[in-house]
Design an enzyme around this catalytic site. Structure first.
Site, short mmCIF file in Angstrom:
data_model
loop_
_atom_site.label_atom_id
_atom_site.label_comp_id
_atom_site.label_asym_id
_atom_site.label_seq_id
_atom_site.Cartn_x
_atom_site.Cartn_y
_atom_site.Cartn_z
CB CYS A 125 74.56 -2.08 53.17
SG CYS A 125 74.34 -3.01 51.87
CG ASP B 235 78.74 4.22 53.64
OD1 ASP B 235 78.48 3.10 54.13
OD2 ASP B 235 80.09 4.36 53.11
CG HIS C 64 77.98 -0.24 50.60
ND1 HIS C 64 77.64 -0.99 51.52
CD2 HIS C 64 78.28 1.04 51.10
CE1 HIS C 64 77.46 -0.07 52.70
NE2 HIS C 64 78.18 1.05 52.17
#
Length: 424
Positions: A383, A332, A315
């Site tokens: 991401c 995030d 991630h």
């Protein structure tokens, strides 16, 4: 009853009235002839223009000169505004005085302006008098203007006038900008549509031979092959080479147009893993040479923002040292929180400034912000694109005004910019 023939003994002979002398000052009544007055500048006494009024009176009524009584009034001795004078006969013939007023208005006017000071002047057919500009007249005019201003404010005229002025300014701006080049909308630049040629070039690059090198960036020594570029296709995870080259292009964009973009530094994807190693922990010496003046040409303390890509197994997230706003930020796309990352970056910034600038920076008052108002992802593969666009928009000085729906477009656009080795 008086005996006949002796009228003169009881009733004296009627004598013609004598010419009366001019008397001053004299109060002014509320009726009579309105005659303009002449006021000499300074404290001089105002003199009424009565000669013309008397001549008009004689012409109209055909009466002798001594039939009328004229009075000169000192206007400075009275508080009430003096703009008329009484001229009446001895038998109080007011109607004749009114007729004279109408005639005098034809002969005397106040429509001339003194070119020296802009004040009004009294003008008749024969001569031009001095300007009407005394201290008392100015005081009365000022008081009258103040009264009118207060009444207009009470009626909301000030707000109405301001709106009219704003409307006039807007119309003037639009008029003077007709020949100017249209101002670019900075918010629309990250969403500029791609041309057919650009879309075709990206499509051909994705379908080329697997091992072909599409572009090479000399300064960073990064080569992008077809295999590496394909990570930008929908549903793919971004790799280090594509991310690092794109960050180099963002820095080159800033150098190309420094007034348009914030002054930023972009660390590559390997920086944080060198700074904080799972085996040895925090280690400033491992990255101490990464930011020398010889390599960068500037010090980190002179930047507005410093971007650090964070790779957490599978991630991508982003950390920011926001020097401009004195805070450490963590972004995030899943809205996670990692305080230890921001703690390590705060320690790094203190060591870096002490080493390169010999200055001790106190970051204890800097805020740690885990940004929550940001675009989120709902899939398991975007991401990396979210992280790149966070940096792209922040380096423009823009808010994060995009959504997950833009990811497909951003993937193609990023591929186009890499193929051209130029970030827009």
């Amino acid at each position: 009853m008086a005996p006949p023939g002796n009228h003169h003994r009881y009733y004296p002979e009627v004598k013609s009235p004598l010419r009366r002398q001019v008397h001053a000052p004299s109060p002014v009544r509320k009726f009579g002839l309105s005659c303009p007055r002449q006021v000499v500048s300074g404290n001089a006494v105002g003199v009424l223009l009565t000669s013309d009024c008397n001549s008009l009176e004689r012409k109209k009524l055909d009466l002798p000169l001594d039939y009328y009584r004229t009075e000169v009034v000192d206007v400075d001795d009275y508080d009430d505004e003096v703009d008329y004078v009484e001229v009446i006969s001895d038998d109080d013939e007011v109607e004749n005085a009114v007729d004279m007023e109408e005639e005098s208005e034809k002969e005397v006017s106040l429509d001339e302006v003194n070119p020296k000071n802009g004040s009004f002047m009294v003008v008749d057919e024969e001569a031009v008098t001095d300007d009407v500009c005394s201290f008392e007249a100015y005081r009365k005019a000022l008081k009258s203007a103040e009264n009118r201003t207060s009444k207009l404010k009470a009626r909301g005229f000030g707000g109405f006038l301001r709106e009219r002025c704003r409307g006039l300014l807007r119309s003037l701006r639009s008029f003077f900008r007709q020949d100017e080049e249209p101002v670019e909308d900075v918010r629309s630049e990250p969403f500029e549509p791609l041309s057919k040629e650009e879309l075709t070039a990206v499509k051909d690059a994705f379908s080329a031979n697997f091992h072909n090198i599409l572009v090479s960036h000399e300064n960073s020594n990064i080569d992008i092959t077809v295999e590496k570029l394909r990570c930008l296709k929908p549903g793919q995870w971004l790799n280090d080479e594509v991310i690092n080259l794109y960050l180099v292009l963002l820095k080159e964009r800033e150098a190309r147009e420094p007034k348009k973009f914030l002054k930023c530094h972009f660390f590559n994807t390997f920086f944080f893993t060198k700074l904080v190693n799972s085996a040895t922990g925090y280690n400033y010496n491992a990255v101490r040479r990464w930011t020398s003046m010889k390599k960068l040409g500037y010090h980190l303390i002179d930047c507005d923002k410093i971007f650090i890509p964070i790779h957490m197994n599978i991630h991508w997230t982003l950390a920011v040292i926001n020097i401009k706003e004195r805070k450490f930020q963590y972004l995030d796309s899943y809205k996670g929180r990692e305080p230890r990352i921001l703690d390590a970056l705060g320690r790094y910034f203190v060591d870096e400034v002490r080493d390169k600038n010999e200055v001790d920076v106190d970051v204890s008052q800097w805020r740690q912000e885990f940004v929550q108002d940001l675009p989120e992802q709902s899939n398991g593969f975007d991401c990396g694109m979210f992280m790149l666009k966070y940096m792209d928009f922040y380096s423009r000085g823009l808010d994060l005004c995009f959504t997950e729906e833009h990811m497909a477009y951003f993937r193609v656009r990023t591929a186009k910019e890499i193929l051209q080795l130029r970030a827009e």
